[in-house]
Design an enzyme around this catalytic site. Structure first.
Site, PDB file in Angstrom:
ATOM      1  N   LYS A  92       0.678  -1.096   0.153  1.00  0.00           N
ATOM      2  CA  LYS A  92      -0.004  -0.029  -0.194  1.00  0.00           C
ATOM      3  C   LYS A  92       0.700   1.233  -0.067  1.00  0.00           C
ATOM      4  O   LYS A  92       0.256   2.306  -0.588  1.00  0.00           O
ATOM      5  CB  LYS A  92      -1.036  -0.150   1.108  1.00  0.00           C
ATOM      6  CG  LYS A  92      -1.934  -0.958   1.097  1.00  0.00           C
ATOM      7  CD  LYS A  92      -3.162  -0.731   2.102  1.00  0.00           C
ATOM      8  CE  LYS A  92      -4.308  -1.473   1.749  1.00  0.00           C
ATOM      9  NZ  LYS A  92      -4.297  -3.095   1.996  1.00  0.00           N
ATOM     10  N   GLU A 114      -9.966   7.029   3.934  1.00  0.00           N
ATOM     11  CA  GLU A 114     -10.681   6.047   4.544  1.00  0.00           C
ATOM     12  C   GLU A 114      -9.867   4.926   4.754  1.00  0.00           C
ATOM     13  O   GLU A 114      -9.005   4.370   3.906  1.00  0.00           O
ATOM     14  CB  GLU A 114     -11.923   5.921   3.757  1.00  0.00           C
ATOM     15  CG  GLU A 114     -11.784   4.836   2.662  1.00  0.00           C
ATOM     16  CD  GLU A 114     -10.922   5.137   1.619  1.00  0.00           C
ATOM     17  OE1 GLU A 114     -10.651   6.292   1.021  1.00  0.00           O
ATOM     18  OE2 GLU A 114     -10.202   4.142   0.923  1.00  0.00           O
ATOM     19  N   SER A 381       1.697  -9.926  -1.177  1.00  0.00           N
ATOM     20  CA  SER A 381       1.366  -8.448  -0.791  1.00  0.00           C
ATOM     21  C   SER A 381       1.593  -7.956   0.594  1.00  0.00           C
ATOM     22  O   SER A 381       1.947  -6.852   0.429  1.00  0.00           O
ATOM     23  CB  SER A 381      -0.220  -8.206  -1.183  1.00  0.00           C
ATOM     24  OG  SER A 381      -0.918  -9.110  -0.462  1.00  0.00           O
TER      25      SER A 381
HETATM   26  C1  LIG Z   1      -4.844  -3.932   1.794  1.00  0.00           C
HETATM   27  C2  LIG Z   1      -4.484  -5.282   1.355  1.00  0.00           C
HETATM   28  C3  LIG Z   1      -4.668  -6.127   0.282  1.00  0.00           C
HETATM   29  C4  LIG Z   1      -5.814  -5.914  -0.710  1.00  0.00           C
HETATM   30  O1  LIG Z   1      -6.019  -4.416  -1.106  1.00  0.00           O
HETATM   31  P1  LIG Z   1      -5.606  -4.795  -2.911  1.00  0.00           P
HETATM   32  O2  LIG Z   1      -6.132  -3.105  -3.146  1.00  0.00           O
HETATM   33  O3  LIG Z   1      -6.866  -5.681  -3.482  1.00  0.00           O
HETATM   34  O4  LIG Z   1      -4.261  -4.984  -3.105  1.00  0.00           O
HETATM   35  C5  LIG Z   1      -3.906  -7.260  -0.042  1.00  0.00           C
HETATM   36  N1  LIG Z   1      -2.947  -7.511   0.646  1.00  0.00           N
HETATM   37  C6  LIG Z   1      -2.380  -6.933   1.612  1.00  0.00           C
HETATM   38  C7  LIG Z   1      -1.349  -7.160   2.612  1.00  0.00           C
HETATM   39  C8  LIG Z   1      -3.064  -5.583   1.935  1.00  0.00           C
HETATM   40  O5  LIG Z   1      -2.679  -5.027   3.160  1.00  0.00           O
END
Ligand SMILES: *Cc1c(COP(=O)(O)O)cnc(C)c1O
Length: 399
Positions: A92, A114, A381
């Site tokens: 993010k 938000e 992610s």
């Molecule tokens: C917020 C988050 C997501 C989901 O958000 P996307 O916009 O779909 O990427 C996925 N993995 C992690 C670690 C997150 O913090």
């Protein structure tokens, strides 16, 4: 295949996307669009973005061969793109850096955002602290209760957290409140949206900031794995980490793109967050896309063990990629994601976020069905430290 160049000038990805906002915001969005068009091709802006990604975030994040697990499964090679190693622990931050650099150039001293589980709120508060800008984060009061440590984290970083008491007191209510704040304070305020959703130009802009993930993979995979992957797999909440890794691969026709949604307790139970697999087309957060709604068009509550996938819509570009067949979208249940979480900890020494565990679970499902020379690249992610309490609770352990 023609080079991919969506969205169009109005922000449409086929019938999806666009800009459904009140009159007051039309000017603000035009201003943002112009600023983004100007700076995306500006070498000073691009250099500063690259510098921050390197020195503040710690990029490039490596690609990693999950050798032990791949060999145990006996099929395709599984590789991870390590977004969990970024500062603040997930992808993010990439987007937040891009947007705050834009806010500074546009002369906006006040940042709003938000947040649902608090992860986007923390990333936003982090960059606001880094640049000394005022930061206000809207969060459903139910979420502030469930995610108290993230609320404290934001406060430590100097942000003001505003609990929202309307509706179901969760993310969709926080979204509405943030939009309302923006309408009121549009002159001095920049709204940092955390995923590839919202009105045009947000979905394209957030995608472009996150595309650093896939662009790095384009160079790292041939250098480390010998070639590009056959499959790219990513979890889809709003869809930003998935678009970030998919986008640079869209014109690579032989690379299959697979988005993994949260099937929660099972798609058939209705208790899930799988807008593409089981939702319907509607308007949410200023764009047209697949959303979770009832027969009366009311947004329904989503369910997932992972807070970050608990978003009742999905970015419009994913809706387009699904309809066009360029990407596929599957579901992984809470149980399957938790199993992948535990297996990843023990087999690779990596604790993945529960969101990422959904993508990993799908890779683990398909790897044994594929020959050994195939390569699956999973976007890891984020890191899972934030999810330890959830996992412990599920295992009947009190920390
Ligand atoms: C917020 C988050 C997501 C989901 O958000 P996307 O916009 O779909 O990427 C996925 N993995 C992690 C670690 C997150 O913090």
């Amino acid at each position: 295949m023609k080079p991919y160049s969506l969205p169009d000038d109005q922000g449409h990805f086929g019938q999806y996307g666009g800009s459904f906002v009140s009159e007051t915001l039309v000017h603000a969005l035009d201003e943002l669009k112009q600023a983004y068009e100007k700076y995306r091709n500006d070498p000073d802006f691009q250099n500063e973005f690259a510098y921050e990604l390197k020195h503040f975030v710690g990029r490039p994040s490596p690609v990693y061969y999950a050798r032990r697990w791949s060999e145990r499964l006996g099929g395709a090679q599984i590789w991870f793109k390590r977004e969990d190693l970024n500062h603040t622990g997930a992808h993010k931050i990439n987007n937040c850096i891009g947007q705050i650099l834009l806010a500074r150039r546009m002369g906006k001293p006040r940042i709003i955002a938000e947040t649902g589980a608090g992860q986007h709120g923390v990333a936003t508060a982090t960059v606001a602290a880094r640049y000394g800008l005022e930061c206000v984060v809207y969060m459903g009061s139910e979420d502030t209760r469930r995610q108290a440590s993230n609320v404290y984290r934001m406060k430590l970083l100097g942000a003001t957290v505003v609990p929202v008491d309307s509706g179901s007191r969760t993310l969709k209510d926080a979204l509405n409140e943030a939009m309302r704040d923006w309408v009121t304070n549009v002159e001095d305020t920049f709204y940092i949206i955390g995923t590839v959703a919202g009105p045009h130009p947000y979905p394209a802009m957030v995608r472009d900031f996150q595309a650093v993930i896939g662009n790095e993979c384009l160079e790292q995979m041939p250098a480390n794995a010998g070639r590009q992957p056959d499959y790219v797999v990513a979890a889809v909440g709003g869809g930003s980490n998935a678009m970030g890794i998919f986008h640079p691969y869209i014109n690579h026709e032989n690379v299959r793109l697979i988005g993994v949604e949260a099937a929660g307790e099972g798609l058939e139970t209705g208790r899930h967050a799988a807008s593409l697999n089981a939702g319907a087309v509607g308007v949410l957060h200023g764009n047209r896309t697949y959303i979770m709604q009832d027969e009366n068009g009311q947004i329904i509550e989503t369910h997932s063990v992972s807070a970050g996938l608990d978003y009742p819509g999905v970015g419009p570009e994913h809706a387009w990629l699904k309809d066009s067949g360029r990407a596929e979208y599957v579901g992984i249940t809470d149980e399957e994601a938790l199993q992948a979480f535990h297996d990843c900890c023990r087999t690779e020494g990596i604790m993945p976020a529960l969101e990422s565990s959904h993508a990993i679970a799908h890779a683990v499902r398909i790897a044994p069905t594929l020959p050994k020379d195939k390569i699956i690249l999973v976007n890891l992610s984020g890191r899972g430290d934030k999810d330890m309490h959830t996992v412990a609770e599920r295992s009947g352990i009190t920390l």
